[in-house]
Every structure is written in C-alpha cells, then in structure tokens.
Design an enzyme around this catalytic site. Sequence first.
Site, PDB file in Angstrom:
ATOM      1  N   TRP A  50      28.782 -18.220  26.765  1.00 21.28           N
ATOM      2  CA  TRP A  50      28.641 -19.693  26.533  1.00 21.28           C
ATOM      3  C   TRP A  50      27.238 -20.408  27.419  1.00 21.28           C
ATOM      4  O   TRP A  50      27.163 -19.924  28.659  1.00 21.28           O
ATOM      5  CB  TRP A  50      29.785 -20.523  26.870  1.00 21.28           C
ATOM      6  CG  TRP A  50      29.903 -21.909  27.020  1.00 21.28           C
ATOM      7  CD1 TRP A  50      29.613 -22.729  25.884  1.00 21.28           C
ATOM      8  CD2 TRP A  50      30.001 -22.775  27.895  1.00 21.28           C
ATOM      9  NE1 TRP A  50      29.686 -23.919  26.012  1.00 21.28           N
ATOM     10  CE2 TRP A  50      30.107 -24.089  27.340  1.00 21.28           C
ATOM     11  CE3 TRP A  50      30.386 -22.774  29.365  1.00 21.28           C
ATOM     12  CZ2 TRP A  50      30.173 -25.305  28.018  1.00 21.28           C
ATOM     13  CZ3 TRP A  50      30.651 -23.748  29.922  1.00 21.28           C
ATOM     14  CH2 TRP A  50      30.488 -25.031  29.353  1.00 21.28           C
ATOM     15  N   ASP A  78      32.678 -11.847  25.090  1.00 19.64           N
ATOM     16  CA  ASP A  78      33.358 -13.179  24.574  1.00 19.64           C
ATOM     17  C   ASP A  78      32.250 -13.865  24.145  1.00 19.64           C
ATOM     18  O   ASP A  78      30.996 -13.927  24.783  1.00 19.64           O
ATOM     19  CB  ASP A  78      34.121 -13.724  25.473  1.00 19.64           C
ATOM     20  CG  ASP A  78      34.579 -15.076  24.918  1.00 19.64           C
ATOM     21  OD1 ASP A  78      35.553 -15.121  24.445  1.00 19.64           O
ATOM     22  OD2 ASP A  78      33.955 -16.184  25.162  1.00 19.64           O
ATOM     23  N   TYR A  83      28.530 -21.190  20.036  1.00 18.70           N
ATOM     24  CA  TYR A  83      27.437 -21.228  20.953  1.00 18.70           C
ATOM     25  C   TYR A  83      26.106 -21.007  20.192  1.00 18.70           C
ATOM     26  O   TYR A  83      25.773 -19.972  19.400  1.00 18.70           O
ATOM     27  CB  TYR A  83      27.667 -19.862  21.956  1.00 18.70           C
ATOM     28  CG  TYR A  83      29.106 -19.968  22.486  1.00 18.70           C
ATOM     29  CD1 TYR A  83      29.859 -21.025  22.577  1.00 18.70           C
ATOM     30  CD2 TYR A  83      29.621 -18.954  23.036  1.00 18.70           C
ATOM     31  CE1 TYR A  83      30.973 -21.158  23.192  1.00 18.70           C
ATOM     32  CE2 TYR A  83      30.813 -18.908  23.642  1.00 18.70           C
ATOM     33  CZ  TYR A  83      31.607 -20.242  23.880  1.00 18.70           C
ATOM     34  OH  TYR A  83      32.767 -20.033  24.470  1.00 18.70           O
ATOM     35  N   SER A 180      42.488 -20.707  23.002  1.00 18.84           N
ATOM     36  CA  SER A 180      41.944 -21.283  23.910  1.00 18.84           C
ATOM     37  C   SER A 180      42.043 -22.604  24.338  1.00 18.84           C
ATOM     38  O   SER A 180      41.589 -23.449  23.390  1.00 18.84           O
ATOM     39  CB  SER A 180      40.220 -20.962  23.943  1.00 18.84           C
ATOM     40  OG  SER A 180      39.479 -21.060  24.952  1.00 18.84           O
TER      41      SER A 180
END
Length: 182
Positions: A50, A78, A83, A180
């Site tokens: 991210w 991840d 992103y 999430s």
Amino acid sequence: MERPLNTQRPAALPPLAHPARRKIKGGVTVEYRRLGNSGVKVSEISLGSWLTYGGYVAKERAVQSIHTAYELGINFFDTANVYEQGEAEKVVGEVLRQYPRESYVLATKVFFPMGEGPNDSGLSRKHIMEQCHGSLKRLGLDYVDLYYCHRYDEATPLEETLRALDDLVRQGKVLYVGVSEW
C-alpha cells in the site's frame, strides 16, 4: 447439489505443536503461524504494498525489497487491486513469479473503485468476479492464496458476496477468503 453456506464459526484450532521456524544468516529466526483457523502457515511479518509499489517507490527499490523480504524468510505478501490502480499487483506478481509458487502466500483485496462505472466498486458478484480475474491477470498467476473483502459493503447482500467468494474458491482461483476492516 449446492451446499448452503455454513455461517457457524469453526472451533479454534489448537496452537501449533511445533512452531515453524526458519533460521537465516546472522542468527535471525523467522517464525510462522497459522493464518486464522486455517492450516496454512505464514511468516509473523508480511510485506505489503500500500502506498509503495507502482507509484511512490521506484520500481527497482520495490523489486529489491520483495527479494530481500523473501530471502529473509518472509513468505506472506499483501497487495490489493486498488493500490496504484493495479500497478502494485503487477510489481508484486512480476517479482514473486521468480520463486516457486508453493513457497509464498499471496493476498489481494477487492472493494474500492477501479473505474468510473456504477459497478466498478463494492462487493457485488459482478465486481468481485471481474476484479479477481483482473488481479490474477496483473499478478500473472492462476490463483491467489487469500482474497480479502477490503471493506464491508452495505449496498450488497452479504449472501451475494459470500456466494461469489465461494464460487472463486470452487473454481480454484482463490484458496482462502477473509475480510479487512469490517
């Protein structure tokens, strides 16, 4: 015959009898633990993408950080479709494809807008299926280990979301599903 979705929480699994460890150079030890109640083991530290790969961090540095993490024993990576509008997935996939597929656990996510259209965000079946296929293409992989719903979607019935995720698991495109920030 279609199975009804099991909505009961499974009983907690016992702790690992023999915690998985890997010693690396310099005497550092990486420990692995189960992902939730599953049997798959992930490093205690994961490497995320991210606000980094595909935009804010030069590609060479991103590639090197993934290689270094892998070499240090990190096996949990991840990313998310949103992103840098998919660019992070491209970088992560490009690097991880250099390693044996069974040696790492890769997570990606779905929810946020990937376009301007009315169905380009959320957790509708349409968005989930299209974004999973898009993520797999960007990653250059046949499946992801963990597919997260990035946020809760009040506009979509939970059963629709769960059915779409279950279908992806049945198709072998996703091994595990999770949430999430719900």
